[in-house]
Each structure stands twice: as C-alpha cells, then as structure tokens.
Scaffold this motif. Structure first.
Motif, mmCIF file in Angstrom:
data_model
loop_
_atom_site.group_PDB
_atom_site.id
_atom_site.type_symbol
_atom_site.label_atom_id
_atom_site.label_comp_id
_atom_site.label_asym_id
_atom_site.label_seq_id
_atom_site.Cartn_x
_atom_site.Cartn_y
_atom_site.Cartn_z
ATOM 1 N N TRP A 1 9.606 9.188 -4.771
ATOM 2 C CA TRP A 1 9.579 8.128 -5.788
ATOM 3 C C TRP A 1 10.919 8.039 -6.497
ATOM 4 N N LEU A 2 11.522 9.219 -6.776
ATOM 5 C CA LEU A 2 12.800 9.225 -7.485
ATOM 6 C C LEU A 2 13.919 8.644 -6.614
ATOM 7 N N VAL A 3 13.783 8.778 -5.292
ATOM 8 C CA VAL A 3 14.757 8.125 -4.411
ATOM 9 C C VAL A 3 14.652 6.620 -4.596
ATOM 10 N N LEU B 1 8.721 11.044 3.568
ATOM 11 C CA LEU B 1 8.770 9.869 2.695
ATOM 12 C C LEU B 1 10.165 9.668 2.112
ATOM 13 N N MET B 2 10.871 10.772 1.837
ATOM 14 C CA MET B 2 12.257 10.615 1.369
ATOM 15 C C MET B 2 13.105 9.955 2.445
ATOM 16 N N ALA B 3 12.866 10.341 3.700
ATOM 17 C CA ALA B 3 13.614 9.724 4.799
ATOM 18 C C ALA B 3 13.361 8.221 4.825
ATOM 19 N N VAL B 4 12.097 7.834 4.652
ATOM 20 C CA VAL B 4 11.765 6.408 4.649
ATOM 21 C C VAL B 4 12.485 5.698 3.505
ATOM 22 N N ALA C 1 0.844 -1.194 0.000
ATOM 23 C CA ALA C 1 0.000 0.000 0.000
ATOM 24 C C ALA C 1 0.882 1.247 0.000
ATOM 25 N N TYR C 2 1.968 1.198 0.801
ATOM 26 C CA TYR C 2 2.900 2.323 0.873
ATOM 27 C C TYR C 2 3.535 2.575 -0.494
ATOM 28 N N ASP C 3 3.993 1.507 -1.122
ATOM 29 C CA ASP C 3 4.595 1.659 -2.458
ATOM 30 C C ASP C 3 3.598 2.252 -3.442
#
Ligand code: NA
Ligand code: NA
Lengths: 435, 316, 168
Positions: free
Chosen positions: C65-67, C144-147, C7-9
């Motif tokens: 997303w780009l990360v 989200l980038m941190a995750v 779900a996260y993805d």
C-alpha cells in the motif's frame, strides 16, 4: 575478497542505487541480494536475508517507535498540540521573538513525544512556519528552531531512538535515557540564547505585536487548563518508567494512551482524528521498518564479509589518539547521515563503533549520547541532511534551500558546542546515571 | 587444505564464546595445512536465532549455539537440557553419538561436540525466598522472569507468575522492580551485572547448558578424512577440557558473589528431589510432545533419557 | 478488467487497514499486559509474543500500500537534474529494478514457506509457533509490491516527481 573491496562493493552499490532514486528500503534489499549472493553462498544467502529480516523485525525493541509516533500524531490531530502552543504564546505576552521560543519549548515537547525527527519537522513546519510568516517573522526565526528541536528530542527522554541505540549496543537503557537530561537542558539553553541573540542583533526579525494582556488568575487558569495536562502525559510516562510500573519499551504505549485519555477529556477526539493519527503513524513506521528489514542484513553482510572488522583494524591501526579517533567516528556518522536515516546508521555503525569506543576507553553511555547527537546533527547538515528536504517540503512557497541552510547553521553550531562540552566535561552526561 | 567458516551465537566477550574460540585455536594449530576454521563473528554477522538455519542451508559451515535456539527443529535437545551428566559421561556411553545421528537425520548437520557442559541453572531472587512447611519453595508473590527454556518448569510445577522479558531488558526490569527473580546459569550473572539486584541463590541447580558445535553435513562429508579426524579429536578433547575449565570459572564466580553478600538457600531432602524431578519431567514431557509431531516419532525417547539422565548422579 | 483492478485496490487498502489495526494492537497488548502485571495477575505470554509478530505482519501487509502511496522514502538527485524525457526513462528503470528485487524476494519467500512446511519448523518464543504462518507474509507482500512497482514502470504515473530532495 579484501575487506576494502567488500566495503567498496557494499557501500558503493547502496549509494549508487540511492542516488539513482531507488527507495531506500529497496536499495538496501537490492544491495543485500548482491552481497548475499557473493558472500553468503548464492541462493542460500538470499533465503538468509529473509530469515534475518524476520528476526530483526519481530523484536520487541522496535515496539516503541510506532507508539511514540502515534502519540505525537494524536497530539497534533486532536488539536491538543496547538492548544498548548496558543496558551504558551499568550502566557509569554510581549516578549520579542516569543513564538521562536515557543517553537523550541513546545516543539521539543512535541517531538520528544513523537520520537521521529522527520515526522515532527513535517508537522511543526506545517503548523508554525505559516503562522509566524503571517506575523512578520523572518523565515530563519521559524525554520531554525524547528530544525533544532529534533536534536533536543533525540536526547531528552523519552526517546525511542535512544532506546533502540541502547538495545543495539547492549548498554543500559535507563542509564542512557537519564544521561540525556542535563545535556538536553543545556542544549535547550543554548537554543534560547541563540534566539535571544538573533532578536537583539536584528529586532525586525521578530516584530513585536500586541496580545491582550491577562490577569494573573486568567494566566493561572490557562496554565492549569492547557499546559499542565499536556506536560503531565510526558511526566507520567517518565515516572512510570522510573517507578518500575513499566519498562522503557513499554512506556510509549502509555504515552499514547495518555494522549487518548486527554483527548477524550477535552472532547476533541473524533473518529476522523483517530484514523488520521493512525494513518500518519503507520506511514512513517512502515517506511522505517522496511528499511530496518533491509538494513539488518546489510550490516550483517558488512560483518560477515569481513568489511567492518577490516575497517576497524585499519582505522585503529593508525594509532591515533582517542580524541582523534572520536572525531573520525563523528565524521563518519555525519557522512552517513547524508545518505541514510538514523536507524539504518545505528544498525550499520553500532557493531563497529562500540567495540572501538570500548577499546579506546570511552564510557559506552557517554559515547552513545555523543553518537545520538552526531546522528541528529547529520540530519540537518547541508547540503543533503534529510530534515532540510522535509522542511523544504512543508515550508511556504518561495522558501529556497539557501534560506533553509542559513537557518540551520546557528542551531547546528549549538549542537556542535554541546558535543565539545561533553568531551571536556563527560560528567555532564555521566553524573545523573551514576547516582 | 580444508577451510570452514564459523559463527558463534553469543557476543565475543561472553565466556562461552571464549571457550569456542579456544577450540578453534586448537584446531587451527593441530590442523595446520590440513584444516582451518575461519571465524566470521557472532550475532552481528548472523543473527543468533538465524544461525541454525544458516548452517543447515550452507551459508556458513559451522555454528556454535545452544540447541535451544533450534528446539523447534530438534526437540531432542531437551535431553541435554534436562541432563544431569556432562559431555564426558555421555560421550562414553554413546549419548552424544545418538544426538549426532538425530542431528544428521533431522537437520542435515553434524553434531561435533557438546561444549561447556556441566554448568547448570539456579533460581536467583532479590528477597529471601520462603519455604512452606514441607520445605518446598513458595513462589507466590515472586515476580519471576521467564523465557522459552524454563517456562514449562516455572509455571507448570512452581505455579509462578512468569514475566517474559528479553535478556537485554532484565537489568532495568530488576532495577525498577518489574521482576525480582530470574533463572540463569551458574556463570554469567556478574557479566550481566544482575548481581547488583539479586541477593539469594536457590540450590539445588537444575537443567544443563546445551551449547554445541554443528557443521553443515555436505561440508562435513566433503572434508578429507584427516581433517575429519582432527576436528572430531579436538572436539572430544575440548568437551572434556571445557567441563573442568567452566567448573573452575563457576567456583570463582560463586566465591566473588558470596564475597559481595550473595546468600545461598538450599532445598533439602524430598523438597529438593521433587524440585529437580519437576524440572526434568516437565522438560521431558515437552520433548515427547514435540517429538510425536515429527514423522520420526518418539523412537529415541527412552534411549535418550537413559543415556542423558543418571539417577545416581542427583544430589542426595 | 476495471472491476478486477478495483477489487485489487480494495484488497491492498484492506491490508493497510489490518496493518493499522496491528499498530493499535501494539498499544492495547502492552497496556493490558502491564495492567495485569501490576494487578498481581499473570499476563498472558501471548500478549508479548503477539506484539512481536504484529510488527512483522504490520510491515509486510502495509508495504505494498505504501508503494502505491509513494510513501517509501527516496532521494531525487539524478532524476531532478535530468530533462523531462530522460527523467521519465530513469524513473521507469528504477521502478523496474524495484520489480526485479521484489520478484526475487517473493520467489525466495515462497521457497522459504515450502521449506518451513517441509521441515516442520517452529518459531520458539514463549510458545512453539509454526514458522510458515509467519514467513507466508513474505511471498504475499513482495508479490504485491512487485505489482505496485510495475504500475510505475508501465502505468501513466511516475514514481519520481522530478523535484530535488527527499521524498516520502
Ligand atoms: Na525524546
Ligand atoms: Na535536528
């Protein structure tokens, strides 16, 4: 803190983080957090960093870049690009090394539309190098021209980077775009002369092979069907800009729209093509804009901490001649080009170099053009030029870095020679805008 | 000795920035050993729209900026925009003191002074403007460049087709005919080179510049009394001096423009009065609307208008 | 656990799709506003303002997303020169530093949103637009980038490939 300590701290931390392999955007943000903490009063400085990023991102001046990218990606994924390449290949007939010329001409057309040297190098590398390898061309005959096209793209209008530079430096956008036309044509001529010379010296570099000969009527049909419509997108984009229908920043939207319309007309637009194009444009845009987000504050920190004004005072303190100062600035741009992408370099150097150039009596339009050339040259200068690595990424297996370096040199030489010409004859750049 | 860091909203070369740097020089001269202002630069050091937040948050101690750049936080700045008085009269009648109070309460900054006041805005057009039977300006067919400060007036009253362009794009917009008219202050057209394309100036002028110096309040409160006195005294002197200096500069600019063929079209009588009333009232209406959304409400609304607008100062 | 991750993805992908839609919106808004202008109509001011705001949302929504896609350009000098084991350590350390940077900015971003709400801040362009709606993109994006960077610290995959050069 003394200016050189501030400069050393800021540049040192960014270079260290980048060399360690931190993504460039994150390296900027990390260096900013350190710098904001020291120079902008602790935590409040980090809030300022976010406010700055907000301000620099929500600026209309940035709009053309994703749209030029979208235009280029559409050109590639719909097959309209290779259609034009094939047509030109056939039209040139038995001319030795013709695919190298095609790469220069078609590649310049393509990368001038896409506005991204990195993107177009990747696409052209993937498209042309295998094709030319298969026909027995030596590697330097394909790699060199591709690395060269980025330099042409950046000065021949439309050029998103030129628009951005003009906006940052607060100079007339239209004048800078028009100033690039004559130097761009000269550079294209130098490239063509280089290829001609390379084939003369070593005919095996580009083996001749037969293509079916065509009648005049068929040639004409090919030109009208596959070449003219593609070129007309570019012509319409420029004409609309000059005719006051849209501003230079708005032109990219019409370029993208034009390719879309063409693709529909040629029945080569599919959902898959469209989504791939958006995806491709989005990736490069996101990557570049997060860097813009970070580097906006970085260059402000250089200014706010007194590092950049200190550097200016120091550099101008030597009382060098204007020409020597120009060379110093040129060298700095080449140096920075090894570590950073072009937008960051502009954001970093414009507030320092333009006042300096003005003080030295340079015409700002002329100086901006020289700066654009320096940025592009630095992009392909061994050993660290970014495009060289992009090329390595897309070239066929077995291509060494050495192959790529030696391919790049003649074309870097052409750009350097153009800079020399511009110094000796500034009118080459300034004549058209003065009309 | 107290030290204040400062930034200015506009590039160093602009006349308004030069005026601020004059002020800084005077303070540093008069305040030797007591107070010093260190100018860190302009928009290259902190983005022009981020400067008000920077001084609120203490990133920098002092900012020279138009109030319109923080109009979202302090809609009362429109009292200055719609004013037909200068800092000289409004310092005397207590107007600036009230504005200072509001700045302290709403933004946590000290309003030190209203510089470069007395400069107003004109409409500038490429083609000869047409007037209707009653002598009112007819803007139909004008491609008028707008921005957040004057759109309320341009669209609501004049009914113009406003085209929003950033200042940096106006030159090429005029050159290529994307726009053929714009509002701008009386001073500065020549610096922007827009006079290459604009041929008519429409009188009367409306609005006023709203450039002022704001200081972080904590920083202000921690200054020595002597430093405060010097800063405030020099600011009040500069308020008055800059009115005269800019009037002189305006006359100089107008003369230079007229020499190059700039023509003046003047609205007369009732048409002029209606034009000015619309500019003023549309701006006040905006101020009132935004003030209502703030917990402090519109308590100062009438007072501000009384102090910053004097009917007898309008051209008759 | 598995379904939470999926779900996260999906959320991350959805954000990227919205970012792509913003990019298309840039083109549409310009074409519409130029067409209106040349037809002698008044272009809606929000067309212009919305394209400026779209740049912010696009960048912030797409960045996490780009990360995940390893799309943020980085240079491999050190990592390429090291033996595999050391390379993995350096790569995870760099990713951890990215987590720290993202967390700091997510934290300060959240504070900024609260401040904007408290101060009733507006972004002043053609309209007065509530600032917090814009700055809210910061805490979301940087969290989200941190995750995503944390996945390169603790997960099976590395951020760096170990091949010399520039990677994007
Ligand atoms: Na170009
Ligand atoms: Na190049």
């Amino acid at each position: 803190m003394e200016w050189y300590a501030a400069l050393g701290l800021l540049l040192g931390s960014i270079m260290l983080l980048m060399a360690a392999g931190m993504p460039v955007a994150l390296a900027f943000l990390a260096a900013n957090i350190i710098g904001a903490w020291i120079f902008m009063g602790g935590e409040a400085g980090i809030t300022q960093l976010l406010n700055n990023g907000f301000g620099s991102l929500t600026s209309f001046a940035l709009v053309p870049i994703p749209l030029f990218l979208l235009m280029g990606e559409l050109f590639f994924f719909t097959g309209l690009g290779s259609r034009m390449f094939n047509a030109i290949d056939k039209l040139l007939g038995r001319l030795p090394g013709r695919l190298s010329y095609v790469t220069v001409i078609g590649g310049t057309g393509f990368s001038t539309l896409s506005g991204s040297s990195m993107g177009s190098t990747a696409l052209l590398g993937a498209l042309m190098v295998p094709e030319m390898n298969a026909r027995g061309y030596k590697k330097h005959m394909s790699i060199g021209p591709i690395l060269g096209t980025g330099g042409l793209a950046i000065i021949i209008p439309p050029s998103a980077l030129a628009v951005l530079l003009a906006t940052l430096a607060r100079i007339d956008v239209g004048a800078l775009l028009i100033a690039g036309v004559i130097p761009g044509l000269i550079l294209a001529g130098l490239y063509i002369a280089t290829i001609w010379l390379q084939v003369r010296i070593d005919p095996d570099a580009a083996p001749a092979y037969d293509v079916p000969s065509m009648g005049l009527a068929e040639k004409l049909r090919l030109i009208l069907r596959d070449v003219v419509p593609m070129l007309s997108v570019m012509v319409i984009t420029v004409a609309g800009m000059i005719g006051g229908i849209f501003t230079p920043s708005e032109a990219a939207a019409f370029g993208a729209l034009g390719v879309l319309i063409l693709a529909v007309a040629y029945r080569c637009l599919s959902w898959e093509n469209l989504l791939k194009s958006i995806d491709g444009a989005l990736r490069v845009t996101l990557m570049a804009y997060l860097i813009v987000f970070g580097s906006a504050t970085f260059s402000q920190l250089l200014a706010f901490s007194g590092a950049s004004s200190g550097l200016i005072d120091w550099a101008t303190g030597f009382d060098l001649s204007p020409l020597a100062m120009l060379l110093v600035m040129f060298a700095v741009l080449l140096l920075l080009g090894m570590f950073m992408e072009q937008i960051s370099i502009m954001l970093l150097t414009v507030p320092i170099f333009f006042p300096l150039a003005q003080g030295l009596g340079f015409d700002p339009i002329w100086f901006a053009l020289v700066m654009l050339l320096a940025l592009e040259i630095s992009f392909t200068t061994p050993p660290f030029g970014l495009l060289l690595f992009v090329m390595k990424g897309v070239a066929p297996a077995g291509t060494s870095m050495r192959d790529i370096y030696t391919s790049a040199f003649p074309f870097i030489g052409c750009s350097m020679f153009l800079v020399f010409l511009l110094i000796v004859f500034p009118g080459l750049a300034l004549w058209l805008p003065s009309l | 000795q107290d030290t204040l860091t400062a930034v200015h909203a506009f590039p160093e070369t602009l006349i308004y920035t030069q005026s601020f740097l004059d002020f800084v020089e005077k303070v540093n001269e008069r305040g030797e050993g007591v107070v010093e202002i260190q100018v860190r630069g302009g928009p290259e050091a902190i983005g022009m729209f981020q400067q008000p937040d920077a001084v609120r948050n203490g990133v920098v101690d002092m900012v020279y900026t138009p109030g319109s750049f923080y109009g979202g936080a302090l809609p009362e700045k429109d009292a200055l925009v719609a004013s037909n008085l200068t800092a000289i009269e409004t310092r005397e009648n207590g107007g600036i003191e009230l504005i200072d109070q509001i700045h302290q309460e709403k933004m946590g900054v000290k309003y030190l002074g209203w510089f470069d006041s007395g400069v107003c805005y004109n409409l500038w057009t490429r083609d000869e403007p047409t007037l209707d039977a009653n002598g009112n300006l007819d803007v139909s067919g004008l491609k008028l460049r707008g921005n957040a400060v004057y759109n309320a007036f341009f669209t609501d009253y004049l009914g113009a087709q406003v085209i929003d362009l950033p200042t940096t794009e106006v030159y090429s917009g005029l050159e290529r005919g994307v726009v053929d008219a714009t509002g701008w202050t009386q001073i500065g057209l020549i610096d922007l080179k827009w006079n290459e394309f604009l041929n008519y100036r429409i009188e009367p002028c409306f609005f006023s510049t709203d450039l002022g110096v704001i200081v972080n309040l904590d920083k202000w409160n921690n200054l020595s009394d002597e430093a405060k006195t010097i800063l405030q005294d020099v600011a009040i002197e500069h308020e008055a001096a800059s009115v005269g200096a800019l009037k002189a500069k305006r006359d100089e600019d107008f003369a230079a423009l007229e020499e190059q063929g700039m023509q003046v079209v003047t609205l007369e009588g009732q048409a002029a009065a209606d034009y000015l009333a619309a500019a003023r009232e549309k701006t006040w209406a905006r101020m009132q609307g935004l003030m209502e959304e703030h917990p402090m409400g519109t308590e100062n609304y009438d007072k501000l208008i009384e102090l910053f607008y004097d009917e007898s100062a309008d051209p008759t | 656990m598995h379904s939470i991750r999926r779900a996260y993805d999906a959320v991350l992908t959805l954000m990227a799709i919205i970012a792509g839609a913003m990019l298309v919106w840039l083109m549409v808004s310009i074409v519409v506003s130029v067409a209106m202008r040349n037809a002698g109509l008044q272009p809606f001011a929000w067309l212009f303002t919305s394209s400026e705001y779209a740049l912010l949302y696009m960048t912030m929504l797409g960045a996490p997303w780009l990360v995940r896609e390893r799309g943020h350009v980085h240079i491999e000098l050190v990592t390429a020169a090291l033996p595999d084991a050391a390379q993995a350590i350096v790569s995870r350390l760099v990713a951890a530093a990215c987590v720290v940077v993202s967390v700091i900015l997510a934290w300060k971003g959240a504070e900024l949103v609260v401040t904007n709400l408290e101060r009733n801040d507006y972004d002043v362009r053609a309209y007065y637009f509530p600032k917090w709606i814009l700055t809210a993109a910061f805490p979301v994006s940087f969290t989200l980038m941190a995750v995503e960077f944390a996945r390169f610290v603790f997960g099976p995959e590395l951020m760096h490939s170990g091949e010399a050069g520039i990677h994007e």
